[in-house]
Write an enzyme that holds these catalytic residues in place. Structure first.
Site, PDB file in Angstrom:
ATOM      1  N   LEU A   1      17.938  -3.125  33.939  1.00 15.56           N
ATOM      2  CA  LEU A   1      19.028  -3.612  33.929  1.00 15.56           C
ATOM      3  C   LEU A   1      20.332  -2.696  33.867  1.00 15.56           C
ATOM      4  O   LEU A   1      21.302  -3.263  33.787  1.00 15.56           O
ATOM      5  CB  LEU A   1      19.146  -4.561  32.506  1.00 15.56           C
ATOM      6  N   GLY A   2      20.066  -1.341  33.943  1.00 10.27           N
ATOM      7  CA  GLY A   2      21.193  -0.630  34.057  1.00 10.27           C
ATOM      8  C   GLY A   2      21.951  -0.671  32.732  1.00 10.27           C
ATOM      9  O   GLY A   2      21.600  -0.907  31.557  1.00 10.27           O
ATOM     10  N   GLY A   3      23.443  -0.652  32.712  1.00 12.84           N
ATOM     11  CA  GLY A   3      24.245  -0.580  31.836  1.00 12.84           C
ATOM     12  C   GLY A   3      24.028  -2.067  31.246  1.00 12.84           C
ATOM     13  O   GLY A   3      24.334  -2.027  29.803  1.00 12.84           O
TER      14      GLY A   3
ATOM     15  N   ARG B   1      -5.103  -4.519  12.499  1.00 14.14           N
ATOM     16  CA  ARG B   1      -4.432  -3.511  13.512  1.00 14.14           C
ATOM     17  C   ARG B   1      -4.448  -4.186  15.050  1.00 14.14           C
ATOM     18  O   ARG B   1      -3.656  -4.389  15.844  1.00 14.14           O
ATOM     19  CB  ARG B   1      -5.032  -2.229  13.504  1.00 14.14           C
TER      20      ARG B   1
ATOM     21  N   LEU C   1       0.858  -1.111   0.085  1.00 15.98           N
ATOM     22  CA  LEU C   1      -0.037  -0.193   0.040  1.00 15.98           C
ATOM     23  C   LEU C   1       0.860   1.189   0.019  1.00 15.98           C
ATOM     24  O   LEU C   1       0.607   2.126  -0.785  1.00 15.98           O
ATOM     25  CB  LEU C   1      -1.040   0.069   1.190  1.00 15.98           C
ATOM     26  N   SER C   2       1.606   1.276   0.900  1.00 16.90           N
ATOM     27  CA  SER C   2       2.590   2.592   1.070  1.00 16.90           C
ATOM     28  C   SER C   2       3.611   2.723  -0.007  1.00 16.90           C
ATOM     29  O   SER C   2       3.908   1.881  -0.829  1.00 16.90           O
ATOM     30  CB  SER C   2       3.383   2.204   2.260  1.00 16.90           C
TER      31      SER C   2
ATOM     32  N   ASP D   1      -8.542  -2.349   9.453  1.00 20.33           N
ATOM     33  CA  ASP D   1      -9.197  -2.398  10.688  1.00 20.33           C
ATOM     34  C   ASP D   1      -9.103  -3.546  11.349  1.00 20.33           C
ATOM     35  O   ASP D   1      -9.193  -3.876  12.383  1.00 20.33           O
ATOM     36  CB  ASP D   1     -10.640  -1.984  10.240  1.00 20.33           C
TER      37      ASP D   1
ATOM     38  N   GLU E   1       1.061   0.033   9.880  1.00 21.97           N
ATOM     39  CA  GLU E   1      -0.334  -0.105   9.804  1.00 21.97           C
ATOM     40  C   GLU E   1      -0.903   1.059  10.438  1.00 21.97           C
ATOM     41  O   GLU E   1      -2.221   0.861  11.259  1.00 21.97           O
ATOM     42  CB  GLU E   1      -0.820  -1.448  10.628  1.00 21.97           C
TER      43      GLU E   1
END
Length: 379
Positions: free
Chosen positions: A338-340, A241, A124-125, A238, A363
């Site tokens: 989780l930090g670093g 999604r 479509l796009s 519709d 979508e």
């Protein structure tokens, strides 16, 4: 209205959870790292006959309800979002045929996708026609018993993998969105694959351009009538999604599950970080938002199969928008927990965060979903 899973759905969910952890998860990190199509995972899904879920029994499918399909999407996305979207794409590509196609088209195409023997992409796009579908420039010109298609479609999931493409093109450029028509196009008829994108997330799912340079398509491969294309495209999205919302919920759940295990194992100041109230509140909020998103997705899925009041367009937009926003915030928080370590590729939460982002875009961007919702509320 109840969103409690039936015994059959719960058993399916448990089966999917074990299957995904055993057969899909081991392939996910490497496929993402190398941006390689996850063939092992897709073949495993085919062995479990998952492609059949989305297709009617009359054409070789399992005829599963939309909620069951959403459970599949969620559980796959919990370990590998790229595999999840690959299992959804043929349904998206064939929904126009299922809902608008002739009996001949259904019998010609649906069985091979239900069997998992082939895959189909939804086209479509375009580069200058994403949310503004009516701005597409791809042309379809009638020539005898055929249409000749010329143009380029962008952001096509499974570009180069699919052997069939559902293409939207202008048959009447002067008619705006009413001049769009829909065609089923086989790759062997001359479809070319253009640039493949180097993406932030979903790296194991190829996304690229599809080039049609005078591709001749039999007139009987038109879906619906001339000018039906825009209506078909919106009708299809519709119904698709809500399962993108399910995918987003799965990504969020995967991040929560990993972060919770980490919190119980990681120690700081002489105790597991799971004992620290500030972090406990974070993961509690993550879980609440995800469960709320799941409930909204389940409601939207129920409306796909039974929508007497015509609410699907609005509720589906809400489900996709809320679930994907939730996935983005939850995965970002998982990285923080989780930090670093969360910022490294040694742990999967950074992949979850990258994968979550696209659910806010494809979508229909979440800005467009909010337009749909506001239009319904305000009239």
């Amino acid at each position: 209205m109840s969103f409690v899973l039936t015994d059959v759905q719960r058993q399916f969910q448990e089966t999917m959870r074990r299957f995904c952890e055993e057969r899909i998860e081991p392939n996910a990190a490497e496929a993402d790292r190398t941006a390689t199509y996850p063939r092992k995972s897709i073949e495993a899904c085919r062995e479990l006959e998952l492609p059949a879920l989305a297709f009617p029994v009359a054409y070789g499918g399992a005829g599963a309800d939309t909620l069951t399909q959403a459970i599949m999407a969620e559980e796959l996305a919990r370990v590998c979002a790229a595999t999840s979207v690959t299992m959804l794409i043929s349904k998206l590509g064939m929904l126009p045929v299922m809902n608008w196609g002739t009996e001949d088209l259904k019998r010609k195409y649906l069985p091979k996708f239900a069997a998992g023997d082939s895959q189909v992409s939804y086209c479509l796009s375009e580069a200058d026609a994403g949310s503004d579908v009516a701005a597409m420039s791809t042309r379809a010109v009638r020539d005898g018993d055929s249409y000749v298609l010329t143009g380029t479609k962008n952001w096509i999931t499974n570009a180069g993998i699919s052997d069939t493409y559902t293409v939207f093109a202008k048959t009447d450029p002067s008619a705006g969105h009413r001049g769009i028509s829909c065609f089923v196009v086989e790759a062997a008829w001359g479809v070319e694959v253009g640039k493949l994108e180097d993406k932030l997330g979903l790296r194991a799912s190829p996304t690229g351009a599809i080039v049609l340079d005078g591709v001749r398509v039999p007139a009987e491969n038109m879906v619906g009538e001339e000018g039906d294309g825009f209506r078909i495209a919106m009708h299809t999205l519709d119904r698709s999604r809500p399962t993108i919302g399910a995918q987003a919920v799965g990504i969020a759940q995967g991040a929560i599950d990993f972060a919770a295990r980490y919190m119980k194992e990681r120690r700081a100041f002489g105790a597991p970080i799971a004992d620290f109230q500030g972090l406990r509140f974070m993961i509690a909020d993550m879980a609440m938002r995800t469960e709320a998103a799941r409930a909204l997705v389940y409601r939207a899925c129920s409306l796909v199969d039974d929508d007497p009041s015509g609410e699907l367009g609005t509720v589906g937009a809400m489900a996709k928008c809320f679930a994907s926003d939730t996935a983005m915030s939850v995965t970002t928080d998982a990285v923080q927990l989780l930090g670093g370590y969360g910022y490294t590729k040694d742990f999967p939460v950074e992949r979850y965060m990258r994968d979550a982002k696209i659910t806010q875009i494809y979508e229909g961007t979440n800005q467009i979903q909010r337009v749909v919702i506001a239009k319904k509320i305000l009239g």
